[in-house]
Design an enzyme around this catalytic site. Structure first.
Site, mmCIF file in Angstrom:
data_model
loop_
_atom_site.group_PDB
_atom_site.id
_atom_site.type_symbol
_atom_site.label_atom_id
_atom_site.label_comp_id
_atom_site.label_asym_id
_atom_site.label_seq_id
_atom_site.Cartn_x
_atom_site.Cartn_y
_atom_site.Cartn_z
ATOM 1 N N TRP A 141 0.998 -1.228 -0.007
ATOM 2 C CA TRP A 141 -0.141 -0.075 -0.023
ATOM 3 C C TRP A 141 0.984 1.163 0.126
ATOM 4 C CZ3 TRP A 141 -4.006 -2.282 -1.905
ATOM 5 C CH2 TRP A 141 -4.126 -3.430 -1.427
ATOM 6 N N ASP A 142 2.004 1.177 0.655
ATOM 7 C CA ASP A 142 2.979 2.279 0.587
ATOM 8 C C ASP A 142 3.392 2.412 -0.760
ATOM 9 O OD1 ASP A 142 3.386 3.354 3.125
ATOM 10 O OD2 ASP A 142 4.757 1.593 3.736
ATOM 11 N N ALA A 143 3.748 1.455 -1.496
ATOM 12 C CA ALA A 143 4.395 1.358 -2.940
ATOM 13 C C ALA A 143 3.217 2.027 -3.965
ATOM 14 C CB ALA A 143 4.669 0.137 -3.421
ATOM 15 N N ALA A 153 2.646 5.723 -3.184
ATOM 16 C CA ALA A 153 3.817 6.405 -3.642
ATOM 17 C C ALA A 153 3.672 6.826 -5.119
ATOM 18 C CB ALA A 153 5.164 5.871 -3.585
#
Lengths: 419, 419
Positions: free
Chosen positions: B169-171, B174
């Site tokens: 989810w971070d990726a 981003a």
């Protein structure tokens, strides 16, 4: 629920599965007119599970909302020619192909002969053009060996791998493709020149290992990550079960999160003792990681004596970073980040599926109006409209294409046909 | 290894952890001048594991390559003012802030008072501004209950969850942020107006459940996905072990992949028998999914009689979609998709780390020159250069800021300080 940012941009999508359709959806959510080309009756991903009782794919309708649909028999030469014409049709911000289908008649060179400022974006498996899908790439990233519980702690052999269910590389690839197309449009507006873009799924995955330091860890330190179960690598975090059997994830990554956790769990004393006993400075995240098992024992004990409600109240009153484990049914029922409380979600009615929540883009733009989420079209729902507006065909010409079985309208969709 | 697509664009990044730094890296890989602001001596993510023997973080240097670094003491009013000035400095494609730090002195309103065409992009945990990280969001997506082996097949309670190690989810967040910023730049070039953009990690995650049909499956069918171990949902695919103990992932998603697999494994006869016995049409992916356990037994038997080399040769000669399981050390050593054979990877030398492979953007643009990958800077490596070129400060003014301890150069980096 899209924004007008890419309002003038028209993208022709010839795709299947996840990465390319999600890239198209993403572009449409920023305002592009994305026209998906499908075979009459549907392409190879049209019947992917899960299926509604009507037989309509919830997967396909999820990934192909917010697009227009044209159904063309691309086995016929005139059908292929139509697709080429759609891609290369005039218009300042047209001339864009998004695809994961590597066929010669849709190659950049072929299409650029008809429109020299063409932008094409091709999603591949591997950079040499060979086949790969998310699951056959992920197995080589090392991640499946790090997930789940360790089964061979003493051995040098790899532990039993645990595959990821969410196709993260498909998703990352989709967003990179959407960004690449947008950058290429911006460049073309400035210089007039097109772009031939290619993105391989395995390049997306393995380059991430470089960005997250994992590749350098392997190269410079010669070290493979150890399986960490549900712990968070490099800091403190894990799942815990309450007295009444509910499960929470806790993160103590930053110093502030850690302090809040220790205070909320009334563990200042035991943590100080632990710190002294292990000779670790638990204010440092790397020391917390090293001491994770011992820290977890203290927190487990605290959890076992308290109910979910009690813990939730206490954590919410502090700055603890935590979240509940939820199934998707519970998420819809109990979590106010999803559904009516969050403008990201709208009620839509999809043919063959019924009424349901659908998400727009997670990007919020203050003061910029979002449009409504358009549910997935039936196959061929926009066939006549697209042939007329993009190619300028009159109704007689469109009728002839129908008669010759080269294009089809929404009545050709299996959902309608088998009703 | 960046492209000139966003050449004129200058982004000030005030960030920590993964999502915002990866968004900055992504923008820089498309050519933006990304200037990362850090505290003198490093912010809260500067010492994240894994660490080189020098103490330098491989995680930080992975995510912050391709950027310029300026070290500022933002606890001092003049330090905060400098950051504000950097964000709002003149320049057509300047005036862009990328952040995950929600502080009032960096709010959109505060900065827009100094530059009214400001573009700000703020990454949050939840859309109400509350804290969340990848791991405390992922636990509510349902995915941890679907991964790994089922432990409670008969019970209605959730199985034991298996967390994901890759922060997907971070990726995704981003890349959405990088795309949003790019769209906002494009819109500003057309209209002159700025944008206030916000993206919440949990919105990124839960909206994906809508896009992949999982949310609709829960709502319309009232169904929670079952744990599927290492099988691929909705088609056929799983890991298999060769006679010599090596492990492969196989995917039979499309009809073509399935046909190639059955042929390469010489299983046409047994599969036809199975099909008849179970009354399934195994050419349909959903029937393959339903018959997955029985299909796997046949393939397991075939694998158990053959070596990795034999299977690899046979699969490569056909159109089987497969991939080997690899640790990251093996990936670097054995896989020609990584390293010297793939122009995506370059040798770089990072201070405090040494020489290593580093990846640029996975996007390939035919005929457009990539620049070299610039390794992560030391903290403050570009302090003087940035103050001079962006703010127009002369060397006397820069010297005073150093003397007052408001800014610092590369000698303040812990890697250099503790040498």
């Amino acid at each position: 629920m899209s924004y007008p940012f890419l309002n003038e941009v028209r993208v022709i999508e010839s795709s299947a599965f996840i990465a390319a359709p999600l890239a198209g959806l993403t572009l449409s959510q920023f305002g592009a007119d994305v026209i998906r080309i499908d075979m009459i009756g549907g392409g190879i991903d049209y019947a992917r599970m899960p299926l509604a009782p009507s037989g309509r794919s919830l997967y396909w309708t999820g990934l192909n909302k917010e697009k227009r649909s044209i159904a063309i028999d691309i086995r016929q030469p005139r059908g292929r020619e139509l697709v080429q014409q759609l891609v290369t049709a005039p218009g300042n911000d047209g001339g864009i192909l998004l695809t994961n289908v590597g066929v010669p008649w849709l190659s950049h060179a072929t299409l650029a002969a008809q429109r020299d400022d063409l932008i094409s974006c091709t999603i591949q498996g591997n950079f040499d053009g060979s086949t790969a899908v998310d699951y056959t790439v992920n197995c080589a990233t090392g991640y499946p060996f790090v997930q789940g519980k360790r089964e061979h702690p003493a051995s040098h052999a790899h532990p039993t791998p645990v595959n990821s269910t969410f196709p993260a590389w498909d998703a990352c690839c989709a967003y990179q493709a959407a960004l690449a197309v947008t950058c290429a449009v911006m460049a073309r507006r400035a210089t007039g020149a097109g772009s031939e873009l290619k993105i391989a799924l395995s390049d997306v995955a393995f380059s991430m290992l470089s960005h997250l330091g994992i590749m350098t860890e392997a190269e410079v330190l010669g070290r493979e990550r150890e399986p960490i179960g549900n712990f968070i690598y490099g800091a403190f975090g894990r799942d815990f079960v309450t007295r009444d059997g509910k499960r929470l994830m806790i993160a103590g990554i930053s110093a502030g999160q850690w302090k809040a956790l220790v205070e909320a769990c009334e563990l200042a004393g035991p943590i100080a003792e632990l710190s002294a006993r292990l000779d670790k400075d638990l204010n440092k995240e790397s020391h917390r990681y090293e001491a994770r098992e011992a820290i977890a024992v203290l927190i487990e004990r605290w959890f076992a004596a308290r109910s979910y409600n009690e813990i939730e109240q206490r954590f919410n009153a502090s700055r603890v970073c935590w979240g509940p484990y939820r199934g998707v049914c519970e998420l819809l029922r109990d979590d106010n980040r999803v559904g009516a409380n969050n403008p990201l979600y709208q009620r839509v009615s999809t043919e063959g599926v019924g009424e349901h929540w659908a998400a727009g883009t997670p990007v919020r733009a203050e003061g910029v109006a979002r449009s409504e989420v358009r549910p997935a079209a039936l196959l061929g729902q926009h066939t006549d409209e697209v042939l007329s507006s993009v190619l300028g065909l009159d109704s007689a010409a469109v009728g002839k294409l129908h008669d010759a079985g080269i294009v089809a309208g929404p009545k050709s969709d299996p959902t309608v046909l088998h009703r």
